[in-house]
Design a protein around this motif. Structure first.
Motif, PDB file in Angstrom:
ATOM      1  N   UNK A 180      -3.791 -87.100  52.459  1.00  0.00           N
ATOM      2  CA  UNK A 180      -3.829 -85.813  51.785  1.00  0.00           C
ATOM      3  C   UNK A 180      -5.189 -85.131  51.887  1.00  0.00           C
ATOM      4  N   UNK A 181      -5.306 -84.020  51.188  1.00  0.00           N
ATOM      5  CA  UNK A 181      -6.547 -83.236  51.139  1.00  0.00           C
ATOM      6  C   UNK A 181      -7.010 -83.166  49.692  1.00  0.00           C
ATOM      7  N   UNK A 182      -8.281 -83.449  49.469  1.00  0.00           N
ATOM      8  CA  UNK A 182      -8.838 -83.413  48.122  1.00  0.00           C
ATOM      9  C   UNK A 182      -9.965 -82.391  48.062  1.00  0.00           C
ATOM     10  N   UNK A 183     -10.234 -81.936  46.851  1.00  0.00           N
ATOM     11  CA  UNK A 183     -11.238 -80.890  46.653  1.00  0.00           C
ATOM     12  C   UNK A 183     -12.169 -81.263  45.512  1.00  0.00           C
ATOM     13  N   UNK A 184     -13.447 -80.919  45.684  1.00  0.00           N
ATOM     14  CA  UNK A 184     -14.426 -81.032  44.604  1.00  0.00           C
ATOM     15  C   UNK A 184     -14.569 -79.643  43.999  1.00  0.00           C
ATOM     16  N   UNK A 185     -14.034 -79.461  42.793  1.00  0.00           N
ATOM     17  CA  UNK A 185     -14.008 -78.136  42.171  1.00  0.00           C
ATOM     18  C   UNK A 185     -14.945 -78.107  40.967  1.00  0.00           C
ATOM     19  N   UNK A 186     -15.714 -77.025  40.850  1.00  0.00           N
ATOM     20  CA  UNK A 186     -16.775 -76.942  39.837  1.00  0.00           C
ATOM     21  C   UNK A 186     -16.273 -76.394  38.508  1.00  0.00           C
ATOM     22  N   UNK A 187     -15.239 -77.036  37.953  1.00  0.00           N
ATOM     23  CA  UNK A 187     -14.792 -76.715  36.599  1.00  0.00           C
ATOM     24  C   UNK A 187     -13.935 -77.861  36.092  1.00  0.00           C
ATOM     25  N   UNK A 204     -15.165 -68.453  41.519  1.00  0.00           N
ATOM     26  CA  UNK A 204     -16.448 -68.283  40.811  1.00  0.00           C
ATOM     27  C   UNK A 204     -16.449 -69.019  39.472  1.00  0.00           C
ATOM     28  N   UNK A 205     -16.113 -70.302  39.460  1.00  0.00           N
ATOM     29  CA  UNK A 205     -16.052 -71.014  38.184  1.00  0.00           C
ATOM     30  C   UNK A 205     -17.399 -71.175  37.499  1.00  0.00           C
ATOM     31  N   UNK A 206     -18.470 -71.299  38.266  1.00  0.00           N
ATOM     32  CA  UNK A 206     -19.796 -71.493  37.658  1.00  0.00           C
ATOM     33  C   UNK A 206     -20.247 -70.206  36.984  1.00  0.00           C
ATOM     34  N   UNK A 207     -20.151 -69.095  37.703  1.00  0.00           N
ATOM     35  CA  UNK A 207     -20.520 -67.798  37.117  1.00  0.00           C
ATOM     36  C   UNK A 207     -19.720 -67.529  35.841  1.00  0.00           C
ATOM     37  N   UNK A 208     -18.400 -67.672  35.957  1.00  0.00           N
ATOM     38  CA  UNK A 208     -17.521 -67.284  34.848  1.00  0.00           C
ATOM     39  C   UNK A 208     -17.684 -68.181  33.633  1.00  0.00           C
ATOM     40  N   UNK A 231     -19.292 -76.006  27.573  1.00  0.00           N
ATOM     41  CA  UNK A 231     -19.323 -77.102  28.532  1.00  0.00           C
ATOM     42  C   UNK A 231     -18.515 -76.718  29.764  1.00  0.00           C
ATOM     43  N   UNK A 232     -18.789 -77.406  30.850  1.00  0.00           N
ATOM     44  CA  UNK A 232     -18.005 -77.289  32.069  1.00  0.00           C
ATOM     45  C   UNK A 232     -18.042 -78.655  32.738  1.00  0.00           C
ATOM     46  N   UNK A 233     -17.789 -78.701  34.031  1.00  0.00           N
ATOM     47  CA  UNK A 233     -17.800 -79.995  34.696  1.00  0.00           C
ATOM     48  C   UNK A 233     -17.270 -79.880  36.098  1.00  0.00           C
ATOM     49  N   UNK A 241     -20.204 -81.624  31.637  1.00  0.00           N
ATOM     50  CA  UNK A 241     -21.620 -81.435  31.359  1.00  0.00           C
ATOM     51  C   UNK A 241     -21.758 -80.250  30.413  1.00  0.00           C
ATOM     52  N   UNK A 242     -22.722 -80.323  29.504  1.00  0.00           N
ATOM     53  CA  UNK A 242     -22.966 -79.224  28.569  1.00  0.00           C
ATOM     54  C   UNK A 242     -23.626 -78.052  29.281  1.00  0.00           C
ATOM     55  N   UNK A 243     -23.279 -76.828  28.854  1.00  0.00           N
ATOM     56  CA  UNK A 243     -23.970 -75.628  29.320  1.00  0.00           C
ATOM     57  C   UNK A 243     -25.002 -75.257  28.269  1.00  0.00           C
ATOM     58  N   UNK A 244     -26.259 -75.338  28.629  1.00  0.00           N
ATOM     59  CA  UNK A 244     -27.355 -75.088  27.699  1.00  0.00           C
ATOM     60  C   UNK A 244     -27.773 -73.619  27.739  1.00  0.00           C
ATOM     61  N   UNK A 245     -28.448 -73.171  26.683  1.00  0.00           N
ATOM     62  CA  UNK A 245     -28.938 -71.787  26.660  1.00  0.00           C
ATOM     63  C   UNK A 245     -29.914 -71.503  27.797  1.00  0.00           C
ATOM     64  N   UNK A 246     -30.602 -72.531  28.269  1.00  0.00           N
ATOM     65  CA  UNK A 246     -31.579 -72.340  29.352  1.00  0.00           C
ATOM     66  C   UNK A 246     -30.923 -72.350  30.726  1.00  0.00           C
ATOM     67  N   UNK A 247     -29.641 -72.659  30.779  1.00  0.00           N
ATOM     68  CA  UNK A 247     -28.949 -72.698  32.075  1.00  0.00           C
ATOM     69  C   UNK A 247     -28.645 -71.301  32.593  1.00  0.00           C
ATOM     70  N   UNK A 248     -28.679 -71.181  33.901  1.00  0.00           N
ATOM     71  CA  UNK A 248     -28.152 -70.003  34.576  1.00  0.00           C
ATOM     72  C   UNK A 248     -27.296 -70.503  35.739  1.00  0.00           C
ATOM     73  N   UNK A 249     -26.809 -69.594  36.572  1.00  0.00           N
ATOM     74  CA  UNK A 249     -25.950 -70.014  37.678  1.00  0.00           C
ATOM     75  C   UNK A 249     -26.673 -70.996  38.593  1.00  0.00           C
ATOM     76  N   UNK A 250     -27.958 -70.755  38.831  1.00  0.00           N
ATOM     77  CA  UNK A 250     -28.712 -71.631  39.720  1.00  0.00           C
ATOM     78  C   UNK A 250     -28.831 -73.052  39.201  1.00  0.00           C
ATOM     79  N   UNK A 251     -29.218 -73.200  37.935  1.00  0.00           N
ATOM     80  CA  UNK A 251     -29.410 -74.551  37.390  1.00  0.00           C
ATOM     81  C   UNK A 251     -28.071 -75.266  37.237  1.00  0.00           C
ATOM     82  N   UNK A 252     -27.037 -74.536  36.799  1.00  0.00           N
ATOM     83  CA  UNK A 252     -25.736 -75.162  36.609  1.00  0.00           C
ATOM     84  C   UNK A 252     -25.107 -75.512  37.965  1.00  0.00           C
TER      85      UNK A 252
END
Length: 309
Positions: free
Chosen positions: A101-108, A117-121, A129-131, A152-163
């Motif tokens: 099969x085919x598997x995917x690493x998805x950022x949510x 755009x799961x990280x942005x949104x 939190x996200x993951x 993983x927790x989304x912190x106030x200091x996080x932005x798209x780059x760090x996350x």
């Protein structure tokens, strides 16, 4: 010997590619074609292509993999396809080509934030939190059975780059953790609850506009949810002004939304629907990103102006 095809395009995919190739060896990397980048429109290879060539892996860059790539993939007779932010939907025929099969690493944390755009949104929408999810791919977008997840927790200091960087590393580590069971067909798989699905389409030009007629929390999340790419913007005296960083003040206000009320040593205070927000980093049209204090030095008469007017 296990045959693996890896599909990916941006920086997010690179650590995943490198780690899998080190442990299992990848036979082919499929990525998007080279694209013009920057003001001079220089043709540039995707980060995954550059990384694959460094590793000595063969690269294939079809414009439409489902239309042009099926024969190449079927001839390889792969055991597994791994995708990570590839950027194209795969046809049913391609999904059925690999033995495992085919598997995917998805950022949510699926089924939340299916789409491009799961990280942005996740930041823009104020998630706490996200993951990442390792999942089987189906023809319907991001709807396949989940193999494993890690949050993983989304912190106030996080932005798209760090996350982005956190989730790339998290996805790499989780994939390496579950790959042995996938390759010997002993892995778990849990169907998604489709009734709980939410969607995170790619960021549009309209999404980049920062509207101050909302709560300070919403504006703050919107700004950092577009930092560093593509960058949110407002208008000042009819000219575009990108906004990259802001801070809470907890100061209530009844002034008109978007009005610049005060200059401080760190930037300038702007009214939102409920509180003041301190803007600390900007980018004037046609210029580089600068600290707001430097922007103020070149624009000393900001107080009273309305952002977005």
């Amino acid at each position: 010997m296990t045959k693996i095809i890896f599909m990916g395009t941006p920086d997010f995919s690179v650590p995943i590619l490198e780690a899998v190739h080190k442990e299992y060896e990848i036979d082919l990397v499929i990525s998007q074609p080279d694209r013009p980048v920057g003001r001079k429109r220089v043709m540039t290879a995707p980060p995954v292509v550059a990384a694959a060539k460094e590793l000595g892996i063969s690269v294939y860059q079809p414009e439409n993999v489902s239309k042009d790539g099926l024969e190449t993939i079927e001839q390889m007779k792969p055991d597994l396809i791994i995708t990570a932010a590839y950027g194209q939907l795969l046809s049913e025929a391609i999904l059925q080509a690999p033995r495992l099969g085919a598997i995917n690493v998805h950022a949510s944390l699926l089924p939340k934030h299916r789409g491009g755009a799961p990280i942005h949104r996740s930041i823009i929408e104020g998630d706490e939190k996200t993951g990442v999810s390792i999942m089987y791919m189906e023809k319907t977008l991001d709807s396949g059975d989940v193999i494993a997840q890690k949050e993983v927790a989304i912190l106030n200091v996080d932005n798209v780059g760090t996350l982005h960087d956190k989730l790339s590393t998290l996805g790499r580590d989780l994939l390496l953790e579950v790959l042995p069971s996938i390759l010997n067909s002993t892995n778990d798989r849990t169907p998604q609850n489709h009734d709980e699905a939410t969607f995170s389409p790619n960021i549009s030009k309209n999404d980049e506009y920062i509207d101050f007629d909302r709560s300070a929390r919403d504006v703050f999340n919107h700004i950092r949810g577009l930092n560093p790419f593509p960058g949110g913007y407002t208008k000042l005296d009819g000219k575009r002004l990108k906004l990259y960083n802001a801070k809470f003040t907890d100061e209530k206000t009844t002034e008109p939304a978007g009005k610049i009320l005060e200059i401080t040593e760190d930037g300038f205070m702007v009214a939102t629907k409920d509180e003041l927000l301190l803007i600390t980093e900007v980018q004037p049209a046609g210029k580089k990103r600068i600290q707001a204090v430097d922007f103020i030095n070149n624009n000393p008469n900001l107080v009273g102006l309305i952002l977005g007017a």
